[in-house]
Design a protein around this motif. Structure first.
Motif, short mmCIF file in Angstrom:
data_model
loop_
_atom_site.label_atom_id
_atom_site.label_comp_id
_atom_site.label_asym_id
_atom_site.label_seq_id
_atom_site.Cartn_x
_atom_site.Cartn_y
_atom_site.Cartn_z
N PRO A 11 0.81 -1.21 0.00
CA PRO A 11 0.00 0.00 0.00
C PRO A 11 0.84 1.26 0.00
CG PRO A 11 0.11 -0.92 2.22
CD PRO A 11 0.83 -1.88 1.31
N ASN A 12 0.23 2.37 -0.39
CA ASN A 12 0.84 3.68 -0.28
C ASN A 12 1.16 3.97 1.18
OD1 ASN A 12 0.53 6.72 0.27
ND2 ASN A 12 0.81 6.64 -1.95
N LYS A 13 2.40 4.36 1.46
CA LYS A 13 2.81 4.52 2.85
C LYS A 13 2.01 5.58 3.58
CE LYS A 13 7.58 2.95 2.16
NZ LYS A 13 9.01 3.32 2.24
N ALA A 14 1.60 6.63 2.87
CA ALA A 14 0.90 7.73 3.52
C ALA A 14 -0.56 7.40 3.80
CB ALA A 14 1.00 8.99 2.66
N THR A 15 -1.21 6.66 2.90
CA THR A 15 -2.66 6.44 3.03
C THR A 15 -3.03 5.00 3.33
OG1 THR A 15 -2.91 6.01 0.66
CG2 THR A 15 -3.06 8.31 1.37
N GLY A 16 -2.09 4.06 3.17
CA GLY A 16 -2.43 2.64 3.33
C GLY A 16 -3.15 2.07 2.13
N ARG A 17 -3.23 2.83 1.04
CA ARG A 17 -3.92 2.39 -0.17
C ARG A 17 -2.92 2.07 -1.28
NH1 ARG A 17 -9.38 3.40 -0.22
NH2 ARG A 17 -10.19 4.72 1.46
N PHE A 19 -1.51 2.45 -5.21
CA PHE A 19 -1.30 3.67 -5.98
C PHE A 19 -2.59 4.15 -6.62
CE2 PHE A 19 -0.41 5.40 -10.26
CZ PHE A 19 0.09 6.63 -9.86
N LEU A 20 -3.31 3.23 -7.29
CA LEU A 20 -4.65 3.54 -7.81
C LEU A 20 -5.63 2.57 -7.17
CD1 LEU A 20 -6.64 4.94 -9.79
CD2 LEU A 20 -6.09 3.13 -11.43
N GLU A 21 -6.67 3.09 -6.59
CA GLU A 21 -7.68 2.25 -5.94
C GLU A 21 -9.07 2.78 -6.29
OE1 GLU A 21 -8.67 0.63 -1.44
OE2 GLU A 21 -6.60 1.03 -2.04
N VAL A 22 -9.80 2.01 -7.05
CA VAL A 22 -11.18 2.36 -7.42
C VAL A 22 -12.11 1.53 -6.53
CG1 VAL A 22 -12.91 2.34 -9.26
CG2 VAL A 22 -10.51 2.88 -9.79
N ASP A 23 -12.98 2.21 -5.81
CA ASP A 23 -13.82 1.54 -4.81
C ASP A 23 -15.29 1.85 -5.07
OD1 ASP A 23 -14.76 0.19 -2.60
OD2 ASP A 23 -14.14 1.71 -1.16
N ASN A 24 -16.04 0.82 -5.48
CA ASN A 24 -17.49 0.91 -5.66
C ASN A 24 -17.89 2.09 -6.57
OD1 ASN A 24 -20.16 0.01 -5.24
ND2 ASN A 24 -20.47 1.44 -3.55
N LEU A 25 -17.21 2.21 -7.70
CA LEU A 25 -17.49 3.30 -8.63
C LEU A 25 -18.82 3.06 -9.34
CD1 LEU A 25 -16.52 5.85 -10.17
CD2 LEU A 25 -15.49 4.30 -11.85
N GLN A 26 -19.64 4.11 -9.36
CA GLN A 26 -20.92 4.06 -10.07
C GLN A 26 -21.05 5.33 -10.92
OE1 GLN A 26 -24.34 2.65 -7.68
NE2 GLN A 26 -22.93 2.57 -5.95
N VAL A 27 -21.37 5.14 -12.19
CA VAL A 27 -21.54 6.27 -13.11
C VAL A 27 -22.87 6.10 -13.82
CG1 VAL A 27 -20.57 7.59 -15.01
CG2 VAL A 27 -19.04 6.36 -13.46
N ARG A 28 -23.72 7.12 -13.72
CA ARG A 28 -25.04 7.08 -14.35
C ARG A 28 -25.26 8.35 -15.14
NH1 ARG A 28 -25.74 4.91 -9.12
NH2 ARG A 28 -26.45 2.74 -9.14
N PHE A 29 -26.05 8.23 -16.24
CA PHE A 29 -26.34 9.36 -17.10
C PHE A 29 -27.85 9.51 -17.25
CE2 PHE A 29 -22.24 7.65 -18.43
CZ PHE A 29 -21.44 8.79 -18.45
N PRO A 30 -28.44 10.62 -16.75
CA PRO A 30 -29.88 10.87 -16.98
C PRO A 30 -30.13 11.19 -18.44
CG PRO A 30 -28.99 12.25 -15.19
CD PRO A 30 -27.82 11.66 -15.91
N THR A 31 -31.12 10.51 -19.04
CA THR A 31 -31.51 10.79 -20.42
C THR A 31 -33.03 10.89 -20.49
OG1 THR A 31 -31.78 8.48 -21.13
CG2 THR A 31 -29.54 9.41 -21.20
N ASP A 32 -33.53 11.32 -21.63
CA ASP A 32 -34.98 11.40 -21.81
C ASP A 32 -35.64 10.03 -21.76
OD1 ASP A 32 -34.74 14.13 -22.08
OD2 ASP A 32 -34.71 14.09 -24.27
#
Length: 355
Positions: A11-17, A19-32
């Motif tokens: 893990p990253n020494k400063a954060t314990g994570r 280098f790249l950590e994606v956690d429960n990513l959700q992306v939604r797009f409102p459309t008609d």
């Protein structure tokens, strides 16, 4: 049970994570027509010097994920939730102007179509110089030298002369090389390559991939390579995420997924690869079409196209969305209602002989 996509890393020494950590990513797009659920609960980790492949059909959420990491959904109608940690910085909650300062130095992207990504009215060299001057307090002459050096590094012949050319004067392979040079102008720690070899002939494809490998070794960059080409993944990546309907359906080390795949969708992807020694048989395809991200099927999103759903217990494929469960003691994980032991049996008896 684990839902990580790659093996445990320091893990990253400063954060314990990582280098790249994606956690429960959700992306939604409102459309008609309704809410497009493009990414649903995506999680993975990646360390510097490593390469992660993300594969899936069009509409599976691959490119939307990359744009979220780049912060390019900010200011749009997109609804982004979850967390993206990059070298100790959380990107989803970061303001747009702060994110702009990170692009180029912390994270950069090779876009799918360099002719569209580059401005047609500006010379190649000027576009590279602009990217460098935004992040570095140097003279234009220094920036120009940096641009010419990188154009030479990525294999552009006579870079001091081609520096003044426009994008349309470059061939497809040369534009892709120029795009790689642009993405590396500020030595980014994370490089995202979205279909970097699309529409290139196989010779140029091999040159581009070798170039990315060489540059990764020199700069110790982390790389995410987004593609539909499993051959590219086999050559470039150590770890792999397979996406379908906006979710991870299988994840783990490339070797595990190629030789011991656990999800019927992954079986279909591997089975649809043309082979020189195929014996003249018909190319096997996955029946049906990818699901609508507005009206996803109930339960497992792959069940309408799955040839093996009858092996799931109690018809659960149409009920609940299966969890992403770890397989044994490895980081290999799959999201399927069919019991793991049954999946292994099906793969050995019905799938592996045809691969």
């Amino acid at each position: 049970m684990s839902n990580t996509a790659v093996e445990e890393v320091p893990p990253n020494k400063a954060t314990g994570r990582a280098f790249l950590e994606v956690d429960n990513l959700q992306v939604r797009f409102p459309t008609d027509d309704g809410l497009v659920r493009a990414v649903n609960g995506l999680s993975f980790k990646l360390e510097r010097g490593k390469t992660l492949g993300i594969v899936g059909e069009s509409g599976s959420g691959k490119s939307v994920t990359s744009l979220a990491i780049m912060g390019l959904h900010k200011g749009s109608r997109a609804q982004v939730e979850g967390e993206i940690w990059l070298d100790g910085n959380e990107l989803v909650s970061m303001r747009a102007e702060e994110m702009r300062r990170l692009r180029g130095t912390e994270v950069s992207m090779i876009f799918q179509d360099p002719l569209s990504a580059m401005h047609p009215f500006y010379r190649i060299g000027d576009q590279l110089v602009e990217a460098y001057l935004v992040h570095n307090d140097v003279s234009k002459a220094v920036a120009r030298k940096r641009a010419i050096d990188l154009l030479e590094r990525v294999g552009i012949p006579s870079p001091d002369k081609r520096y003044s050319d426009y994008p349309h004067q470059f061939s497809g392979g040369m534009r892709q090389r120029a795009m790689i040079a642009m993405s590396l102008m500020c030595d980014p720690k994370l490089l995202i390559a979205d279909e970097p070899t699309t529409a290139l002939d196989v010779t140029v494809q091999a040159q581009i991939l070798d170039l990315m490998n060489d540059l990764q070794k020199e700069f110790n960059s982390a790389i995410i390579i987004i593609t539909h080409d499993l051959g590219v993944v086999a050559q470039m990546a150590e770890d792999l995420v397979v996406m379908y309907g906006g979710r991870v359906v299988e994840a783990g080390a490339v070797r595990d997924i190629f030789y011991r795949p656990e999800h019927p969708y992954t079986w279909g992807l591997l089975g649809s690869i043309p082979r020189i020694t195929g014996g003249g048989g018909r190319l096997k395809s996955i029946k049906g079409a990818p699901p609508s991200l507005i009206n996803l099927p109930t339960g497992c999103p792959f069940h309408p196209r799955c040839d093996f759903r009858e092996y799931a217990t109690d018809g659960s494929c149409t009920g609940d969305v299966p969890e992403l469960l770890q397989i044994g003691a490895t980081a290999h994980a799959a999201r399927c209602h069919i019991p793991s032991e049954k999946r292994k049996q099906l793969f050995i008896e019905q799938i592996k002989p045809n691969l």
